[in-house]
Design a protein around this motif. Sequence first.
Motif, PDB file in Angstrom:
ATOM      1  N   GLN A 154      53.428  42.003  43.306  1.00 19.91           N
ATOM      2  CA  GLN A 154      53.935  43.179  44.019  1.00 19.91           C
ATOM      3  C   GLN A 154      53.200  44.462  43.659  1.00 19.91           C
ATOM      4  O   GLN A 154      53.133  45.376  44.463  1.00 19.91           O
ATOM      5  CB  GLN A 154      55.428  43.352  43.744  1.00 19.91           C
ATOM      6  CG  GLN A 154      56.271  42.234  44.322  1.00 19.91           C
ATOM      7  CD  GLN A 154      57.756  42.423  44.038  1.00 19.91           C
ATOM      8  OE1 GLN A 154      58.154  43.378  43.384  1.00 19.91           O
ATOM      9  NE2 GLN A 154      58.561  41.501  44.530  1.00 19.91           N
ATOM     10  N   ASP A 155      52.666  44.539  42.446  1.00 24.63           N
ATOM     11  CA  ASP A 155      51.979  45.753  42.012  1.00 24.63           C
ATOM     12  C   ASP A 155      50.496  45.744  42.346  1.00 24.63           C
ATOM     13  O   ASP A 155      49.827  46.775  42.257  1.00 24.63           O
ATOM     14  CB  ASP A 155      52.153  45.952  40.502  1.00 24.63           C
ATOM     15  CG  ASP A 155      53.624  46.174  40.129  1.00 24.63           C
ATOM     16  OD1 ASP A 155      54.336  46.849  40.896  1.00 24.63           O
ATOM     17  OD2 ASP A 155      54.036  45.662  39.092  1.00 24.63           O
ATOM     18  N   ASN A 156      49.960  44.593  42.687  1.00 23.57           N
ATOM     19  CA  ASN A 156      48.527  44.441  42.975  1.00 23.57           C
ATOM     20  C   ASN A 156      48.375  43.532  44.201  1.00 23.57           C
ATOM     21  O   ASN A 156      47.839  42.442  44.135  1.00 23.57           O
ATOM     22  CB  ASN A 156      47.810  43.842  41.763  1.00 23.57           C
ATOM     23  CG  ASN A 156      47.997  44.692  40.531  1.00 23.57           C
ATOM     24  OD1 ASN A 156      47.398  45.752  40.386  1.00 23.57           O
ATOM     25  ND2 ASN A 156      48.858  44.251  39.634  1.00 23.57           N
ATOM     26  N   CYS A 157      48.878  44.005  45.320  1.00 23.21           N
ATOM     27  CA  CYS A 157      48.910  43.207  46.547  1.00 23.21           C
ATOM     28  C   CYS A 157      47.576  43.320  47.288  1.00 23.21           C
ATOM     29  O   CYS A 157      47.230  44.364  47.841  1.00 23.21           O
ATOM     30  CB  CYS A 157      50.053  43.688  47.444  1.00 23.21           C
ATOM     31  SG  CYS A 157      50.245  42.693  48.924  1.00 23.21           S
ATOM     32  N   GLY A 158      46.799  42.242  47.253  1.00 22.72           N
ATOM     33  CA  GLY A 158      45.502  42.226  47.931  1.00 22.72           C
ATOM     34  C   GLY A 158      44.392  42.828  47.110  1.00 22.72           C
ATOM     35  O   GLY A 158      43.249  42.432  47.225  1.00 22.72           O
ATOM     36  N   SER A 159      44.714  43.827  46.269  1.00 23.96           N
ATOM     37  CA  SER A 159      43.734  44.468  45.390  1.00 23.96           C
ATOM     38  C   SER A 159      44.466  45.126  44.232  1.00 23.96           C
ATOM     39  O   SER A 159      45.672  45.344  44.284  1.00 23.96           O
ATOM     40  CB  SER A 159      42.900  45.503  46.163  1.00 23.96           C
ATOM     41  OG  SER A 159      43.731  46.562  46.620  1.00 23.96           O
ATOM     42  N   CYS A 160      43.722  45.447  43.179  1.00 24.23           N
ATOM     43  CA  CYS A 160      44.318  46.070  41.996  1.00 24.23           C
ATOM     44  C   CYS A 160      44.923  47.427  42.353  1.00 24.23           C
ATOM     45  O   CYS A 160      44.303  48.231  43.062  1.00 24.23           O
ATOM     46  CB  CYS A 160      43.261  46.248  40.909  1.00 24.23           C
ATOM     47  SG  CYS A 160      42.670  44.689  40.208  1.00 24.23           S
TER      48      CYS A 160
END
Length: 79
Positions: free
Chosen positions: A70-76
């Motif tokens: 949830q905190d890094n969705c798709g990318s940092c």
Amino acid sequence: GSGGVCQCPGGQTACGAACVDLRTSAANCGACGNACGLGEACLAGTCTAIPCNAPNLQCGALCVDPQNDQDNCGSCGNA
């Protein structure tokens, strides 16, 4: 024991009241009390970074799954 002193099994060292393997213990890596950091494992008595393999991403000290984090969705850093 020997002379009233408890002995640890072969290859292990007494760290306080516990017997640990200094070659593999993340909390006692190479020496009693030498804890490895986040994202590290104890290999042969040395704290070593755990490789972050695809499809996971290395985001700072964390290895995350960008499809489920949830905190890094798709990318940092993309919450």
